[in-house]
Design a protein around this motif. Structure first.
Motif, mmCIF file in Angstrom:
data_model
loop_
_atom_site.group_PDB
_atom_site.id
_atom_site.type_symbol
_atom_site.label_atom_id
_atom_site.label_comp_id
_atom_site.label_asym_id
_atom_site.label_seq_id
_atom_site.Cartn_x
_atom_site.Cartn_y
_atom_site.Cartn_z
ATOM 1 N N ASP B 91 0.558 -1.305 -0.066
ATOM 2 C CA ASP B 91 0.585 -0.334 0.109
ATOM 3 C C ASP B 91 0.996 1.159 0.474
ATOM 4 O O ASP B 91 1.967 1.419 1.167
ATOM 5 N N GLU B 92 0.350 1.918 -1.066
ATOM 6 C CA GLU B 92 1.387 3.403 -1.150
ATOM 7 C C GLU B 92 1.227 4.258 0.319
ATOM 8 O O GLU B 92 2.270 4.933 0.816
ATOM 9 N N LYS B 93 0.308 4.251 0.563
ATOM 10 C CA LYS B 93 0.016 5.262 1.531
ATOM 11 C C LYS B 93 0.853 4.668 3.136
ATOM 12 O O LYS B 93 1.015 5.542 4.197
ATOM 13 N N PHE B 94 1.448 3.365 3.503
ATOM 14 C CA PHE B 94 1.839 2.861 4.236
ATOM 15 C C PHE B 94 3.725 3.641 4.574
ATOM 16 O O PHE B 94 4.010 4.267 4.995
ATOM 17 N N TRP B 95 3.764 3.045 2.652
ATOM 18 C CA TRP B 95 5.171 3.722 2.719
ATOM 19 C C TRP B 95 5.311 5.367 3.171
ATOM 20 O O TRP B 95 6.514 5.761 3.464
ATOM 21 N N LEU B 96 4.498 6.134 2.562
ATOM 22 C CA LEU B 96 4.524 7.416 2.474
ATOM 23 C C LEU B 96 3.970 7.661 3.933
ATOM 24 O O LEU B 96 4.647 8.785 4.733
ATOM 25 N N TRP B 97 3.731 7.297 5.137
ATOM 26 C CA TRP B 97 3.748 7.196 6.109
ATOM 27 C C TRP B 97 5.060 6.405 6.940
ATOM 28 O O TRP B 97 5.698 7.954 7.601
ATOM 29 N N LEU B 138 12.456 3.153 0.700
ATOM 30 C CA LEU B 138 12.912 2.505 1.283
ATOM 31 C C LEU B 138 12.133 0.714 1.552
ATOM 32 O O LEU B 138 12.809 -0.085 0.993
ATOM 33 N N SER B 139 11.005 1.086 -0.091
ATOM 34 C CA SER B 139 10.571 -0.163 -0.452
ATOM 35 C C SER B 139 11.647 -0.855 -0.873
ATOM 36 O O SER B 139 11.084 -2.414 -0.921
ATOM 37 N N ARG B 140 11.929 -0.651 -1.989
ATOM 38 C CA ARG B 140 13.321 -2.035 -3.146
ATOM 39 C C ARG B 140 14.219 -2.201 -1.643
ATOM 40 O O ARG B 140 14.052 -3.063 -2.270
#
Lengths: 304, 245
Positions: B91-97, B138-140
């Motif tokens: 979820d994009e919103k998780f990584w944006l947090w 960070l997701s990568r």
């Protein structure tokens, strides 16, 4: 992973006859499903085919059959072996998915061998094809299911709308709305947004805000959707698929009218009426609140 | 270690971010801390969820110069997040947090912000979910470990360390849908490493050729059922062919 009308360099049995290079043979993915919030169970999942050739290859151990489950939104992809017997269940946990999930089926070669069959279409009859290990031999594009993790919100306004600042708008610019997503987003200039926050948080004037902003936006969007619904093949499930916020409209309608919203009832009811009903018919209360302020101001002026 | 609840960026905050990406980019570039986020975005900016993770810290690594820090950060992140549900991790919103609140400074330092395209391509999922995850700052780091960890081996991060040393070894695979199958990624990376170790040098063009080769195989073969050893042998043979051209 759907093959659709992809062609292979040798005959492949496609359950969609239009795309198959076997003559009039099926390759069916069979199951009965059971859905809860936590999971989708595909019970008794198995394959069936009326192709003697494919069944002979399967019984001889030359081919295997798998079900592929793929969700591009959660980059999930997994394969599950299948047989032609009942009794197997595949459990798909909702934590692994979000949005559209494709469940398809493939038969593949377990070793190198050659194929030739009278079941092929005429163009391929009499020809022997060399098959390599892992080559696809039969496909069924299967079904698509949907998972979501929407936070349910009983408040219709919060579940449908987002009010957001567009920093590029000047104070006197008009607002605009974008509705092709999870919520209807209304963009305001920063100054108007600050003023909206004051009005929205005031118990006396919330209905005024609903009337000025939400009712016209919702009514216009409903009118746009009604035009799409003139297509016979487009129904309210499709509307929910295209505009996730429409689930809240359906829920709000059911709460207000104690009956399900149908395509017919949605087309019948005037858009501006439906918008007002869903937002609690704010016109009357907002007039009352404004009149009260006018009276209070008159009294204050009279006392001065 | 302390535990904290995870959060997701709210829908309204996400809508504000996407609509005002240029202004947000300027604010990120000119602010060392994230105090400005709480003034500019509408509350609630982040929504707390019931899932809990270790309250980890990451080391700053300006422009990702230090590969060892990059490796350690990736492992710390992976171990802390790996038990979260898939729908949260993607979820994009998780990584944006994580980018705007939990790891704002570290995220800022890891990649020079040239303009709004850096934020679009490496903070948000503007290019789609797969690219957003595999190219996110960070997701990568998380997915490099998730797709290469060999839990059954004594040195389970051997392949992870190898791809972090040179991301070209892995990058071409990640935007193809077959990279969702971890056994394929492990088999491919192991074969590449074996060939590079044997020949003593590497040519980054080979990795793009390998990714194309796998896609070509996948045009008739069912990649998902190819066993890990088989894919390793196929890729090793292809690497040998490339080396001997």
């Amino acid at each position: 992973m759907q093959v659709k009308n992809k062609l292979y360099p040798y005959p492949v049995l496609n359950d969609n006859l239009i795309n198959s290079t076997f003559f009039n043979k099926c390759f069916q993915l069979c199951f009965d499903s059971e859905k809860t919030k936590e999971e989708l169970k595909l019970n008794n999942i198995h394959f069936e085919t009326n192709s003697k050739y494919i069944m002979d290859l399967y019984d001889a151990g030359l081919i295997g059959v798998v079900c592929i489950v793929e969700c591009s939104y959660t980059v999930f992809r997994k394969c599950y072996p299948l047989t032609n017997s009942l009794g197997r269940a595949i459990v798909l946990e909702s934590d692994d998915f979000n949005g559209k999930v494709e469940i398809s089926m493939f038969a593949y070669a377990k070793k190198d061998f050659s194929i030739s069959s009278d079941e092929f279409l005429d163009d391929y009859k009499g020809i022997t094809f060399q098959i390599d290990k892992y080559d696809v031999l039969a496909v069924n594009d299967g079904v698509t299911v949907k998972f979501d993790h929407l936070d349910t919100d009983d408040n219709v306004v919060r579940s449908i709308f987002n009010i957001v600042v567009d920093e590029n708008l000047k104070p006197s610019d008009a607002y605009y709305a974008f509705y092709e997503g999870k919520k209807i987003i209304i963009y305001l200039p920063r100054e108007q947004y600050e003023n909206y926050s004051i009005v929205f948080n005031s118990t006396n004037f919330k209905e005024v805000f609903f009337n000025m902003l939400l009712v016209p936006v919702l009514a216009e969007i409903f009118s746009t959707i009604k035009r799409s619904l003139s297509d016979e093949d487009y129904d309210l499930d499709d509307v929910c698929g295209d505009y996730t916020w429409f689930y809240s409209v359906k829920n709000g309608y059911k709460k207000t009218f104690s009956t399900e919203l149908t395509k017919e009832s949605f087309l019948d009811i005037p858009s501006v009426t439906l918008a007002q009903e869903l937002l609690g018919k704010p016109f009357g209360p907002s007039l009352v609140n404004i009149i009260e302020v006018i009276r209070e101001n008159k009294e204050e002026n009279a006392n001065e | 270690m302390n535990k904290i609840n995870i959060k997701l960026m709210s829908d309204s905050a996400l809508a504000y971010l996407k609509k005002n990406i240029e202004i947000v980019t300027d604010k990120i570039k000119s602010n060392e801390t994230n105090d400005w986020v709480y003034k500019d975005f509408k509350q609630p900016i982040f929504v707390e969820k019931n899932y809990m993770i270790d309250d980890i810290e990451l080391s700053e690594n300006p422009d990702l110069v230090d590969k060892e820090i990059d490796f350690k950060n990736s492992i710390i992140l992976y171990e802390a997040l790996k038990d979260l549900p898939n729908y949260i991790l993607t979820d994009e919103k998780f990584w944006l947090w994580l980018y705007f609140e939990k790891f704002y400074k570290v995220t800022k330092s890891m990649m020079k912000i040239k303009g709004a395209s850096t934020i679009k391509d490496h903070w948000t999922f503007e290019q789609g979910v797969r690219r957003g995850l595999m190219f996110g700052v960070l997701s990568r780091c998380f997915y490099r470990v998730a797709l290469t960890v060999e839990e059954y081996k004594p040195d389970k991060y051997e392949l992870t360390r190898w791809i972090i040393q040179s991301p070209e070894r892995y990058r071409n695979l990640t935007w193809r849908s077959f990279s969702s199958e971890k056994h394929l990624v492990r088999g491919i990376i192991r074969a590449e490493k074996k060939a590079v170790d044997e020949y003593g040098y590497e040519n980054n063009d080979f990795y793009a050729e390998i990714a194309k080769y796998i896609s070509q195989i996948g045009s008739v073969r069912l990649l998902d059922v190819i066993e890990e050893n088989d894919i390793e042998n196929m890729v090793y043979n292809k690497m040998t062919e490339l080396y001997n051209k």
